[in-house]
Enzyme design. Structure first.
Site, short mmCIF file in Angstrom:
data_model
loop_
_atom_site.label_atom_id
_atom_site.label_comp_id
_atom_site.label_asym_id
_atom_site.label_seq_id
_atom_site.Cartn_x
_atom_site.Cartn_y
_atom_site.Cartn_z
N ALA A 61 0.86 -1.18 0.00
CA ALA A 61 0.00 0.00 0.00
C ALA A 61 0.90 1.23 0.00
O ALA A 61 2.08 1.15 0.34
CB ALA A 61 -0.88 -0.02 1.24
N GLY A 100 0.38 -5.10 0.73
CA GLY A 100 -0.71 -5.10 -0.24
C GLY A 100 -0.31 -5.73 -1.57
O GLY A 100 -1.15 -6.27 -2.29
N GLU A 103 -0.79 -9.27 -1.11
CA GLU A 103 -2.23 -9.52 -1.01
C GLU A 103 -2.87 -9.53 -2.41
O GLU A 103 -3.74 -10.36 -2.69
CB GLU A 103 -2.88 -8.46 -0.11
N GLU A 123 3.73 -5.58 7.40
CA GLU A 123 2.87 -4.58 8.04
C GLU A 123 3.19 -4.35 9.51
O GLU A 123 3.15 -3.21 9.99
CB GLU A 123 1.39 -4.96 7.88
C1 3H9 Z 1 0.56 -2.40 3.33
O1 3H9 Z 1 0.80 -2.79 2.23
C2 3H9 Z 1 -0.76 -2.49 4.00
C3 3H9 Z 1 -1.73 -3.41 3.32
O2 3H9 Z 1 -1.68 -4.70 3.89
C4 3H9 Z 1 -3.15 -2.95 3.58
C5 3H9 Z 1 -3.75 -2.07 2.61
C6 3H9 Z 1 -5.23 -1.90 2.83
N1 3H9 Z 1 4.67 3.53 0.13
O3 3H9 Z 1 13.37 1.71 0.32
P1 3H9 Z 1 13.78 2.46 -0.90
C7 3H9 Z 1 9.40 4.91 -1.33
S1 3H9 Z 1 1.75 -1.63 4.25
C8 3H9 Z 1 5.13 4.72 -0.27
O4 3H9 Z 1 14.91 3.41 -0.80
P2 3H9 Z 1 14.79 0.12 -2.22
C9 3H9 Z 1 10.47 5.33 -0.36
O5 3H9 Z 1 9.99 6.25 0.58
C10 3H9 Z 1 3.11 -1.46 3.16
N2 3H9 Z 1 6.42 4.94 -0.60
O6 3H9 Z 1 14.02 1.49 -2.16
C11 3H9 Z 1 11.50 5.93 -1.30
O7 3H9 Z 1 11.04 7.22 -1.67
P3 3H9 Z 1 12.06 8.39 -2.09
C12 3H9 Z 1 3.90 -2.70 3.13
C13 3H9 Z 1 7.25 3.91 -0.55
O8 3H9 Z 1 14.90 -0.23 -3.65
C14 3H9 Z 1 11.41 5.03 -2.53
O9 3H9 Z 1 10.12 4.41 -2.43
N3 3H9 Z 1 5.06 -2.48 2.31
C15 3H9 Z 1 6.84 2.64 -0.14
O10 3H9 Z 1 16.01 0.15 -1.36
C16 3H9 Z 1 12.46 3.97 -2.59
O11 3H9 Z 1 12.47 3.23 -1.39
C17 3H9 Z 1 6.23 -2.08 2.81
O12 3H9 Z 1 6.38 -1.86 3.99
C18 3H9 Z 1 5.48 2.46 0.20
N4 3H9 Z 1 4.98 1.26 0.57
O13 3H9 Z 1 13.79 -0.92 -1.55
C19 3H9 Z 1 7.36 -1.96 1.80
N5 3H9 Z 1 7.89 1.81 -0.16
O14 3H9 Z 1 12.79 7.87 -3.28
C20 3H9 Z 1 8.32 -0.91 2.19
C21 3H9 Z 1 8.94 2.54 -0.58
O15 3H9 Z 1 11.18 9.55 -2.36
N6 3H9 Z 1 9.33 -0.70 1.18
N7 3H9 Z 1 8.56 3.82 -0.81
O16 3H9 Z 1 12.93 8.57 -0.88
C22 3H9 Z 1 10.47 -1.40 1.13
O17 3H9 Z 1 10.70 -2.32 1.89
C23 3H9 Z 1 11.48 -0.99 0.10
O18 3H9 Z 1 11.12 0.28 -0.37
C24 3H9 Z 1 11.64 -1.93 -1.12
C25 3H9 Z 1 12.59 -1.27 -2.15
C26 3H9 Z 1 12.23 -3.26 -0.65
C27 3H9 Z 1 10.32 -2.19 -1.78
#
Ligand code: 3H9
Length: 686
Positions: A61, A100, A103, A123
């Site tokens: 999400a 998400g 999901e 989450e």
């Molecule tokens: C969820 O999904 C809830 C659902 O169950 C329910 C829904 C109803 N959103 O980490 P990076 C941005 S909870 C918005 O350096 P990498 C981050 O801020 C979510 N922004 O990249 C950064 O921005 P900027 C569950 C996001 O390649 C840029 O992307 N998901 C999100 O080293 C690059 O990020 C997570 O918790 C996001 N969800 O790693 C996943 N994610 O460039 C969290 C990232 O402006 N994310 N950004 O500074 C990660 O673990 C890593 O970003 C990922 C990539 C492994 C994907």
């Protein structure tokens, strides 16, 4: 954001392109629902491949939307729409299918992934639980035990493991798009698997849930989300799909608005902002392909291991052959420990060790890109090291000091090409602790500063820029913590009560236990130096303990007594008598847990506000990262600055005023009062 549909004969390929990580924004959710209806209306399409452009599958999400009211279409409905599509969908996963994103994949009839992909429900790390069927579909797909592991830990699994669990149907080697289309062609004519939502959950053994609850509660301590996630998986295992979905959604929405979730979101964004400070935008760092460490003590060996773990060849320099041997033995000890704990196999340890060269000849550093000095905290010794480095290193080699308390400007006096010099302050054990304070001097060139940040990224550390002052950000605040802890003792609290209160607050250890573990001698040494400079550090009880040689666990006693071979702290009559003597004539009071926590944490915030005002730290969130990653401040409280803002800065000022009136803390600084009036620290930053 675009969602495009392409056709490969009977297979439709839906490509999501929503950089940077294909997060499920409202527009993307809408577009996915629209894609289902478009493709359901096309009788020629036999199967649909859902694939993503860029670095990753849908990573979850959009965390940025969590502070706002949810906008339709809601994700559970999007997943249900995909699951109910007339044409079966195949999720084609690369990068990370998280939250998400997973999901959505669980709504697909099939899932395939490249070997390097990872899948998970992180989450709980954001203080919430999955909100679109993750806790409900997962036990139906992979069984309750594996679902509990994934959901309550928040840790992802790799594609191979996911295949073993039944989370994905196939691992695709080679080109994902082509592989997924071939897979889709293969399944197009076959019977479609039962939708995950209508499958039964495998039964569990008697006592399974009670055991899981105990294990999860033990790890989560006061974090709410893991136990709530467990409750949701349990509900999903014991009731019908619709009721379980309603339970999950209700929990998700409740936690989404919680203080813990707000704190963890704050840390999430702070951590992602940290490696890319806006003031260094467009500055190209120098290349680091080789590194050296001067000094093979605990710190130097830890830094050498951290550099090696990032793949750099490392030279370890010591004074003479015997010291080189000791230094190498220290590095070897680190790897042996990692093997013993199962963190790395022996072969990896051997390979890492083979990449560390020891020597006492500075000539080995003639072509090294980065040299980090980690010798004894003595200005003359450090200056001598840099004099020798200046003579042998390339003029563009980056030279860094790991000093904790000395002034990097003073250390760098006499360094040739001083623009290549900076402080890189690691935290012990350096191969494990995530924090790296990066301390430029007046002369440090922007690209050298940028190299410090690039190094942190390479090492997997959280970089925070710190200005020059006694203790930089972290240790300067630590001094206040310790002084406050002593003030508490002199006004009626015991070491055990203070430690227990701070542990209850969420720290892994209280301030007195921590000093006993690390040793009281280092701080005593620093107080001595401070007094020589004419300062008046406050540590009346610690000074008395050090005078008795009570330096902590290593001397069998410090703030507590220790039995030989037993690290469990026992209250000490000697210490109690010293406290009583020093406290003579001071007003005594009864301290409860909340009062102790306020008397420790809020003065930290007061000092941190000065640090911000003086621009020793550039952002309040940086201070939070320092305390979380260097000092064990509970992540789910968001760090001291977030904690103070969440509490309300006016309330913080009021408590500090009361403590100051009783001589139990410094009064709130003008900058803290100003921040309180403005309603936040942002008035002080930038
Ligand atoms: C969820 O999904 C809830 C659902 O169950 C329910 C829904 C109803 N959103 O980490 P990076 C941005 S909870 C918005 O350096 P990498 C981050 O801020 C979510 N922004 O990249 C950064 O921005 P900027 C569950 C996001 O390649 C840029 O992307 N998901 C999100 O080293 C690059 O990020 C997570 O918790 C996001 N969800 O790693 C996943 N994610 O460039 C969290 C990232 O402006 N994310 N950004 O500074 C990660 O673990 C890593 O970003 C990922 C990539 C492994 C994907």
């Amino acid at each position: 954001m675009t969602v495009t549909i392409a056709r490969e004969n009977a297979i439709a390929v839906v490509t999501v392109d929503n950089p940077p990580v294909n997060a499920l924004s409202q527009a993307l959710r809408q577009a996915l629902v629209a894609a289902v209806s478009t493709l359901d209306a096309d009788a020629a399409v036999k199967a649909v491949v859902l694939i993503c452009a860029g670095r990753t599958f849908i990573a979850g999400a959009d965390v940025g939307e969590f502070g706002k009211p949810p906008q339709p279409p809601h994700l559970p409905d999007v997943v249900a729409t995909i699951e109910g599509a007339k044409t079966p969908w195949v999720a084609a996963i690369h990068g990370s299918a998280l939250g998400g994103g997973l999901e959505v994949a669980l709504g697909c009839a099939w899932r395939v992934a490249v070997p390097s992909a990872s899948l998970g429900l992180p989450e709980v790390k954001l203080g919430i639980i999955p909100g679109a069927g993750g806790t409900v579909r997962l036990p139906r797909l992979i069984g309750p035990a594996a679902a509990v592991d994934l959901v309550t830990s928040g840790s992802p699994v790799g594609a191979k493991k996911a295949e073993g669990l039944g989370l994905i149907d196939a691992v695709v080697d080679g080109d994902l798009r082509a592989g997924a289309i071939a897979f889709a062609n293969d399944i197009a004519g076959k019977a479609r698997p039962q939708p995950v939502s209508s499958r039964a959950v495998a039964p569990v053994e008697a006592g399974f849930w009670e055991g899981a609850e105990k294990a999860v509660a033990g790890k989560a301590k006061r974090e709410a989300a893991p136990l709530r996630a467990l409750a949701s998986v349990r509900k999903a295992s014991e009731t019908d799909f619709a009721s379980a979905m309603a339970f999950e959604r209700e929990t998700f929405l409740e936690l989404r608005g919680s203080e813990q979730a707000a704190a963890l979101r704050h840390v999430f964004f702070a951590e992602r902002a940290a490696p890319r400070p806006p003031e260094l935008a467009g500055v190209t760092p120098r290349a680091i392909r080789s590194a050296a460490v001067i000094g093979g003590g605990t710190m130097g060996a830890g830094i050498a291991a951290a550099l090696r773990d990032a793949g750099l060849p490392v030279v370890l320099i010591e004074r003479d052959a015997a010291a080189v041997e000791r230094g190498l033995a220290n590095v070897r000890g680190i790897y042996e420990g990692s093997v013993k704990r199962g963190r790395i196999p022996q072969a990896v340890a051997d390979e890492r060790m083979a990449g560390v060269t020891g020597g006492d000849d500075y000539g080995l550093l003639a072509d090294t890109d980065l040299v980090i000095e980690a010798v004894f905290e003595d200005l003359a010794v450090k200056r001598a090291v840099f004099e020798r480095l200046s003579a042998v290193c390339r003029p563009d080699a980056v030279l860094a000091t790991n000093t904790s308390y000395l002034d990097p400007d003073a250390i760098s006096e006499g360094v040739s090409h001083p623009e290549r010099f900076l402080g890189l302050h690691f935290f012990s054990p350096a191969q494990i602790m995530k924090l790296l304070e990066i301390v430029p001097t007046e002369a440090t060139a922007p690209e050298v500063l940028a190299t410090g940040f690039a190094l942190a990224r390479l090492l997997g550390k959280i970089p925070v820029r710190a200005g020059i002052c006694d203790g930089f950000i972290g240790n300067r605040i630590l001094k206040v913590t310790r002084a406050q802890a002593e003030r508490l003792l002199l006004s009626g609290a015991t070491p055990a009560a203070v430690d227990a209160a701070m542990r209850a607050f969420g720290l892994p250890m209280g301030p007195f236990e921590a000093q006993d573990l690390g040793g009281l001698d280092i701080a005593a040494f620093q107080r001595k130096a401070a007094r020589e400079r004419g300062e008046t550090p406050f540590a009346p009880v610690a000074d008395r303990l050090c005078a008795l040689g009570r330096y902590g666990q290593k001397t069998g006693g410090g703030w507590y007594d220790y039995q030989p071979g037993d690290r469990a702290p026992k209250s000490s009559e000697t210490v109690a008598a010293i406290i009583a003597e020093v406290a003579e004539g001071r007003a005594q009071r009864t301290w409860d847990e909340a009062g102790i926590v306020d008397a420790i944490i809020l003065p930290m915030v007061n000092e941190a506000t000065r640090i911000l005002e003086e621009r020793v730290a550039l952002r309040a969130a940086d201070i939070d990262l320092v305390k979380i990653h260097g000092y064990g401040f509970p992540r789910w409280r968001g760090g001291p600055m977030h904690h103070a803002e969440a509490r309300g800065l006016s309330a913080v000022v009021a408590v500090l005023d009361r403590l100051a009136a009783d001589g139990l803390a410094e009064p709130p600084s003008d900058s803290l009062r100003r921040a309180a009036e403005a309603g936040g620290f942002s008035v002080l930053a930038g």
